[in-house]
Design a protein around this motif. Structure first.
Motif, mmCIF file in Angstrom:
data_model
loop_
_atom_site.group_PDB
_atom_site.id
_atom_site.type_symbol
_atom_site.label_atom_id
_atom_site.label_comp_id
_atom_site.label_asym_id
_atom_site.label_seq_id
_atom_site.Cartn_x
_atom_site.Cartn_y
_atom_site.Cartn_z
ATOM 1 N N LEU A 164 11.566 -10.020 11.110
ATOM 2 C CA LEU A 164 12.360 -11.194 10.714
ATOM 3 C C LEU A 164 13.828 -11.021 11.095
ATOM 4 O O LEU A 164 14.480 -11.954 11.562
ATOM 5 C CB LEU A 164 12.242 -11.445 9.213
ATOM 6 N N THR A 165 14.300 -9.809 10.904
ATOM 7 C CA THR A 165 15.686 -9.526 11.259
ATOM 8 C C THR A 165 15.900 -9.647 12.761
ATOM 9 O O THR A 165 16.918 -10.183 13.201
ATOM 10 C CB THR A 165 16.085 -8.116 10.780
ATOM 11 N N MET A 166 14.957 -9.165 13.551
ATOM 12 C CA MET A 166 15.103 -9.229 15.006
ATOM 13 C C MET A 166 15.235 -10.677 15.475
ATOM 14 O O MET A 166 16.129 -11.000 16.262
ATOM 15 C CB MET A 166 13.913 -8.553 15.697
ATOM 16 N N VAL A 167 14.352 -11.540 14.994
ATOM 17 C CA VAL A 167 14.423 -12.948 15.395
ATOM 18 C C VAL A 167 15.769 -13.543 14.975
ATOM 19 O O VAL A 167 16.446 -14.201 15.766
ATOM 20 C CB VAL A 167 13.259 -13.764 14.787
ATOM 21 N N THR A 168 16.155 -13.283 13.746
ATOM 22 C CA THR A 168 17.393 -13.858 13.226
ATOM 23 C C THR A 168 18.614 -13.341 13.971
ATOM 24 O O THR A 168 19.485 -14.123 14.375
ATOM 25 C CB THR A 168 17.538 -13.546 11.720
ATOM 26 N N ILE A 169 18.672 -12.042 14.189
ATOM 27 C CA ILE A 169 19.835 -11.460 14.863
ATOM 28 C C ILE A 169 19.934 -11.926 16.314
ATOM 29 O O ILE A 169 21.026 -12.227 16.795
ATOM 30 C CB ILE A 169 19.806 -9.919 14.768
ATOM 31 N N VAL A 170 18.826 -12.005 17.012
ATOM 32 C CA VAL A 170 18.867 -12.466 18.406
ATOM 33 C C VAL A 170 19.310 -13.932 18.461
ATOM 34 O O VAL A 170 20.129 -14.307 19.305
ATOM 35 C CB VAL A 170 17.510 -12.247 19.111
ATOM 36 N N MET A 171 18.806 -14.733 17.549
ATOM 37 C CA MET A 171 19.211 -16.143 17.518
ATOM 38 C C MET A 171 20.702 -16.280 17.195
ATOM 39 O O MET A 171 21.426 -17.010 17.867
ATOM 40 C CB MET A 171 18.384 -16.913 16.483
#
Length: 141
Positions: A80-87
């Motif tokens: 979840l963090t990966m998606v959020t941080i990349v976005m």
């Protein structure tokens, strides 16, 4: 949880890298005259779509590693963090050149160091907030 710290460099670097890539792709076309101010919305939506796909792909890979390394709870937090941080990193990378342009500053000066620094700080906050929300961490407020 020590396992969370293991993933921290990977996650925050991903946000900075995505932001730097987005800034590069957003700054170049106006500088070469390929697009005008009216085209910015379509450029932003295209970059947003690419960032979402990139974030989801990276989340899939890191969730497998997270599950192997620390279990499914940490894998969920990390993905979840990966998606959020990349976005978020991509949005910062896309918007910063436009903000600098509006301030009559050189949009190319929104290069990697500035974007990466902003994304790193925001990424740490995102990561630990998601972890704090989803995990029962002893001693966390």
């Amino acid at each position: 949880m020590v396992a969370l710290v293991f993933f921290l460099p990977l996650l925050i670097d991903s946000g900075g890298n995505a932001g730097s890539q987005s800034a590069t792709l957003v700054v170049r076309p106006p500088a070469t005259g390929d697009v005008g101010p009216r085209d910015w919305i379509s450029m932003l939506s295209k970059e947003f779509s690419v960032a979402l796909f990139l974030g989801l792909t990276m989340a899939l890979a890191v969730s497998a590693f997270g599950a192997f390394r620390a279990g499914t709870d940490v894998a969920l937090v990390v993905s979840l963090t990966m998606v959020t941080i990349v976005m978020v990193g991509s949005v910062i990378g896309m918007l910063l050149p436009f903000i600098l342009d509006k301030m009559k500053l050189d949009p190319a000066s929104a290069s990697a160091p500035l974007i990466t620094t902003i994304c790193d700080g925001v990424g740490v906050l995102i990561y630990f907030n998601i972890a704090n929300s989803l995990l029962e961490i002893p001693g966390a407020a």
